[in-house]
Write a protein that holds these residues in place. Structure first.
Motif, PDB file in Angstrom:
ATOM      1  N   LEU A   1      -2.238  -2.822 -11.115  1.00 47.00           N
ATOM      2  CA  LEU A   1      -3.006  -2.628 -12.340  1.00 47.00           C
ATOM      3  C   LEU A   1      -3.646  -1.246 -12.382  1.00 47.00           C
ATOM      4  N   MET A   2      -4.160  -0.757 -11.249  1.00 49.97           N
ATOM      5  CA  MET A   2      -4.836   0.534 -11.214  1.00 49.97           C
ATOM      6  C   MET A   2      -3.910   1.651 -10.743  1.00 49.97           C
ATOM      7  N   GLY A   3      -2.598   1.367 -10.729  1.00 52.30           N
ATOM      8  CA  GLY A   3      -1.644   2.365 -10.266  1.00 52.30           C
ATOM      9  C   GLY A   3      -0.462   2.487 -11.194  1.00 52.30           C
ATOM     10  N   SER A   4       0.713   2.082 -10.706  1.00 57.28           N
ATOM     11  CA  SER A   4       1.932   2.222 -11.489  1.00 57.28           C
ATOM     12  C   SER A   4       3.012   1.318 -10.920  1.00 57.28           C
ATOM     13  N   VAL A   5       3.741   0.637 -11.816  1.00 55.77           N
ATOM     14  CA  VAL A   5       4.868  -0.181 -11.364  1.00 55.77           C
ATOM     15  C   VAL A   5       5.996   0.728 -10.880  1.00 55.77           C
ATOM     16  N   ALA A   6       6.382   1.666 -11.721  1.00 55.39           N
ATOM     17  CA  ALA A   6       7.463   2.581 -11.342  1.00 55.39           C
ATOM     18  C   ALA A   6       7.072   3.411 -10.118  1.00 55.39           C
ATOM     19  N   GLY A   7       5.801   3.842 -10.079  1.00 54.35           N
ATOM     20  CA  GLY A   7       5.344   4.637  -8.942  1.00 54.35           C
ATOM     21  C   GLY A   7       5.307   3.848  -7.654  1.00 54.35           C
ATOM     22  N   ALA A   8       4.967   2.562  -7.737  1.00 56.11           N
ATOM     23  CA  ALA A   8       4.962   1.719  -6.545  1.00 56.11           C
ATOM     24  C   ALA A   8       6.380   1.560  -6.001  1.00 56.11           C
ATOM     25  N   LEU A   9       7.362   1.453  -6.901  1.00 57.36           N
ATOM     26  CA  LEU A   9       8.754   1.385  -6.451  1.00 57.36           C
ATOM     27  C   LEU A   9       9.167   2.685  -5.768  1.00 57.36           C
ATOM     28  N   ARG A  10       8.761   3.811  -6.319  1.00 60.44           N
ATOM     29  CA  ARG A  10       9.069   5.101  -5.685  1.00 60.44           C
ATOM     30  C   ARG A  10       8.390   5.213  -4.325  1.00 60.44           C
ATOM     31  N   ALA A  11       7.172   4.668  -4.209  1.00 63.83           N
ATOM     32  CA  ALA A  11       6.454   4.719  -2.926  1.00 63.83           C
ATOM     33  C   ALA A  11       7.192   3.920  -1.861  1.00 63.83           C
ATOM     34  N   VAL A  12       7.714   2.754  -2.226  1.00 62.51           N
ATOM     35  CA  VAL A  12       8.452   1.955  -1.247  1.00 62.51           C
ATOM     36  C   VAL A  12       9.706   2.708  -0.796  1.00 62.51           C
ATOM     37  N   GLU A  13      10.363   3.395  -1.724  1.00 61.56           N
ATOM     38  CA  GLU A  13      11.515   4.217  -1.333  1.00 61.56           C
ATOM     39  C   GLU A  13      11.102   5.262  -0.301  1.00 61.56           C
ATOM     40  N   GLN A  14       9.924   5.846  -0.508  1.00 61.23           N
ATOM     41  CA  GLN A  14       9.411   6.840   0.441  1.00 61.23           C
ATOM     42  C   GLN A  14       9.185   6.210   1.810  1.00 61.23           C
ATOM     43  N   LEU A  15       8.601   5.017   1.820  1.00 62.59           N
ATOM     44  CA  LEU A  15       8.361   4.332   3.093  1.00 62.59           C
ATOM     45  C   LEU A  15       9.671   3.997   3.790  1.00 62.59           C
ATOM     46  N   LYS A  16      10.648   3.561   3.035  1.00 61.49           N
ATOM     47  CA  LYS A  16      11.937   3.192   3.627  1.00 61.49           C
ATOM     48  C   LYS A  16      12.562   4.369   4.361  1.00 61.49           C
ATOM     49  N   GLY A  17      12.314   5.571   3.860  1.00 63.49           N
ATOM     50  CA  GLY A  17      12.897   6.745   4.481  1.00 63.49           C
ATOM     51  C   GLY A  17      12.291   7.117   5.824  1.00 63.49           C
ATOM     52  N   LEU A  18      11.169   6.503   6.168  1.00 66.30           N
ATOM     53  CA  LEU A  18      10.506   6.843   7.429  1.00 66.30           C
ATOM     54  C   LEU A  18      11.237   6.268   8.639  1.00 66.30           C
ATOM     55  N   GLY A  19      11.841   5.109   8.465  1.00 68.59           N
ATOM     56  CA  GLY A  19      12.491   4.449   9.598  1.00 68.59           C
ATOM     57  C   GLY A  19      11.523   3.675  10.479  1.00 68.59           C
ATOM     58  N   ALA A  20      10.477   3.105   9.876  1.00 70.33           N
ATOM     59  CA  ALA A  20       9.509   2.322  10.653  1.00 70.33           C
ATOM     60  C   ALA A  20      10.163   1.056  11.209  1.00 70.33           C
ATOM     61  N   GLU A  21       9.739   0.675  12.392  1.00 65.98           N
ATOM     62  CA  GLU A  21      10.169  -0.590  12.985  1.00 65.98           C
ATOM     63  C   GLU A  21       9.068  -1.639  12.884  1.00 65.98           C
ATOM     64  N   THR A  22       7.810  -1.197  12.896  1.00 65.08           N
ATOM     65  CA  THR A  22       6.654  -2.091  12.765  1.00 65.08           C
ATOM     66  C   THR A  22       5.839  -1.639  11.569  1.00 65.08           C
ATOM     67  N   VAL A  23       5.543  -2.575  10.677  1.00 68.35           N
ATOM     68  CA  VAL A  23       4.785  -2.270   9.468  1.00 68.35           C
ATOM     69  C   VAL A  23       3.525  -3.130   9.447  1.00 68.35           C
ATOM     70  N   VAL A  24       2.379  -2.479   9.358  1.00 66.73           N
ATOM     71  CA  VAL A  24       1.120  -3.193   9.154  1.00 66.73           C
ATOM     72  C   VAL A  24       0.821  -3.113   7.668  1.00 66.73           C
ATOM     73  N   PRO A  25       0.995  -4.227   6.934  1.00 69.69           N
ATOM     74  CA  PRO A  25       0.754  -4.191   5.496  1.00 69.69           C
ATOM     75  C   PRO A  25      -0.735  -4.243   5.204  1.00 69.69           C
ATOM     76  N   GLY A  26      -1.096  -3.916   3.980  1.00 67.20           N
ATOM     77  CA  GLY A  26      -2.497  -4.013   3.589  1.00 67.20           C
ATOM     78  C   GLY A  26      -3.000  -5.434   3.572  1.00 67.20           C
ATOM     79  N   HIS A  27      -2.096  -6.386   3.346  1.00 67.82           N
ATOM     80  CA  HIS A  27      -2.428  -7.805   3.314  1.00 67.82           C
ATOM     81  C   HIS A  27      -1.241  -8.581   3.864  1.00 67.82           C
ATOM     82  N   GLY A  28      -1.513  -9.573   4.713  1.00 66.16           N
ATOM     83  CA  GLY A  28      -0.448 -10.403   5.253  1.00 66.16           C
ATOM     84  C   GLY A  28      -0.118 -10.050   6.693  1.00 66.16           C
ATOM     85  N   GLU A  29       0.819 -10.782   7.254  1.00 64.17           N
ATOM     86  CA  GLU A  29       1.149 -10.630   8.664  1.00 64.17           C
ATOM     87  C   GLU A  29       1.883  -9.317   8.948  1.00 64.17           C
ATOM     88  N   VAL A  30       1.691  -8.805  10.161  1.00 65.12           N
ATOM     89  CA  VAL A  30       2.453  -7.646  10.619  1.00 65.12           C
ATOM     90  C   VAL A  30       3.935  -7.985  10.521  1.00 65.12           C
TER      91      VAL A  30
END
Length: 312
Positions: free
Chosen positions: A190-219
Motif C-alpha cells: 500500500l505504501m510502496g508499489s506493486v510493480a516496484g515490489a516485483l522488480r525488487a524480488v527480481e533484484q533479490l533473485k540475482g544475488l544468489g542467496a541460499e538463506t533468506v530471513v524474511p521480514g515476516h515468517g520463518e527463515v
C-alpha cells in the motif's frame, strides 16, 4: 469477510543462528506488527537489523541478544520506516541508528502514527518515542562485523515502501530481506508499489542467496520469492479486471476469490494492495502518495467492520 484465524497463544520468539555469528530473531506468527529482526555478533560489538513494534517485544529482543553475546550493541540498521521495524529504535540509545534517507524522513513525518487505531484495541505498545536514523545513506553502504562484509542496498525505487533496503552477506550467501519478502503472510505494498515490489524480488533473485530471513515468517531459502511474485501478479490481474468492470478496489476485492492465496495471514491486505495497483494503472509514478485513510478503512470494511487483527 474476516481475517484468517491465528493460533493462540503465539509461540515465543526465538533466536536462530543462520550462519556463524549471524542470527535471525524470528517472531511467530509473522502477522500484523509481528516482524523478524536479526543481529551479527562480532568480537568488538553487535550490529542489529531492525527493532520491534512494541516496547515489550523490543526489550525481549535485547535480552535475547544479551544471552548470545556480552558485546555492546554498536549499530542498529532499519530496513524501512514501518513501525514494526522502528518503534523500538528508542530502546537502543547506545547504538548508531542507520537507515536510508527516506526512513528518517518518514519517521519524522509520521511521529506516533494515528493509523495504529486501525488495529485491535488492547495492543500494549508501551512507550512511543519516534527515533529516526541519524546516519543516513541514499544508495548503499557497507557494514563490517569483524571481517564479515555486509552490503546494505536500497532497492532504488518504491517496493514495499519507498525506502526499502536489504542486507546481503555475500560470503555467507545470507540475505536479510526486510519486508520485500513475506513468508506465509500476505505481501503488502500500500505504501510502496506493486510493480516496484516485483522488480525488487527480481533484484533479490540475482544475488544468489541460499538463506533468506524474511521480514515476516520463518527463515527460508530463495523458494520464498516465487509465492511473493505470484501473489503480486494476482493483485495486478484483479486490478485490471476490476477497473475494466468499473469497480472500486473494495468492490473488486469482495468479488474476488483469493484461491491459493486465501491461506496467507492477513488476507484483507488485498484491498490496500488493490488501491496501490489502481494508482499504477492510472499512470501514477511508482510510490505516489495515495489516500491511506480510505484504503485502511476499506480493509476494515472487508474485514467485516472489525479492527484488523494485531497480536503484538
Amino acid at each position: 469477510m474476516s481475517s484468517s484465524p491465528h493460533d493462540h497463544p503465539l509461540p515465543p520468539p526465538r533466536v536462530e543462528e543462520v550462519s556463524d555469528g549471524v542470527y535471525a530473531y524470528v517472531q511467530p506468527d509473522g502477522s500484523w506488527w509481528i516482524n523478524n529482526t536479526g543481529f551479527l555478533a562480532g568480537r568488538r560489538g553487535v550490529i542489529v537489523i531492525d527493532a520491534c513494534s512494541t516496547e515489550r517485544r523490543t526489550r525481549a529482543f535485547r535480552q535475547a541478544i544479551g544471552k548470545v553475546t556480552d558485546r555492546p550493541i554498536t549499530t542498529l540498521l532499519n530496513t524501512h520506516h514501518h513501525g514494526d521495524h522502528t518503534f523500538g529504535n528508542w530502546l537502543f540509545p547506545e547504538a548508531t541508528i542507520v537507515g536510508h534517507e527516506g526512513v528518517r524522513e518518514q519517521i519524522i513525518a509520521d511521529g506516533v502514527p494515528a493509523y495504529r487505531a486501525a488495529w485491535s484495541a488492547g495492543v500494549e505498545w508501551g512507550k512511543m518515542e519516534p527515533t529516526p536514523p541519524f546516519l543516513t545513506f541514499t544508495d548503499r553502504l557497507t557494514l563490517h562485523s569483524d571481517e564479515l562484509r555486509c552490503e546494505v542496498r536500497h532497492v532504488g525505487h518504491a517496493a514495499h515502501t519507498t525506502n526499502d533496503s536489504y542486507v546481503w552477506i555475500p560470503e555467507r550467501r545470507v540475505l536479510f530481506a526486510g519486508d520485500l519478502v513475506f513468508n506465509g503472510g500476505t505481501p503488502f505494498v500500500l505504501m510502496g508499489s506493486v510493480a516496484g515490489a516485483l522488480r525488487a524480488v527480481e533484484q533479490l533473485k540475482g544475488l544468489g542467496a541460499e538463506t533468506v530471513v524474511p521480514g515476516h515468517g520463518e527463515v527460508c531459502g530463495p523458494e520464498a520469492y516465487e509465492p511473493v511474485e505470484g501473489y503480486l501478479r494476482f493483485v495486478q490481474d484483479v486490478a485490471r479486471r476490476g477497473k475494466e468492470a468499473g469497480l472500486t478496489p473494495l468492490e473488486a476485492a469482495r468479488q474476488t476469490d483469493l484461491g491459493e492465496w486465501a491461506g496467507l495471514l492477513d488476507p484483507e491486505r488485498i484491498v490496500g494492495n488493490l488501491h496501490r495497483a489502481y494508482s499504477e494503472l492510472d499512470g501514477q509514478p511508482l510510490g505516489t502518495p495515495i489516500d491511506l485513510v480510505t484504503a485502511v478503512l476499506d480493509m476494515i470494511t472487508y474485514n467485516g467492520g472489525q479492527p484488523l487483527s494485531c497480536l503484538a
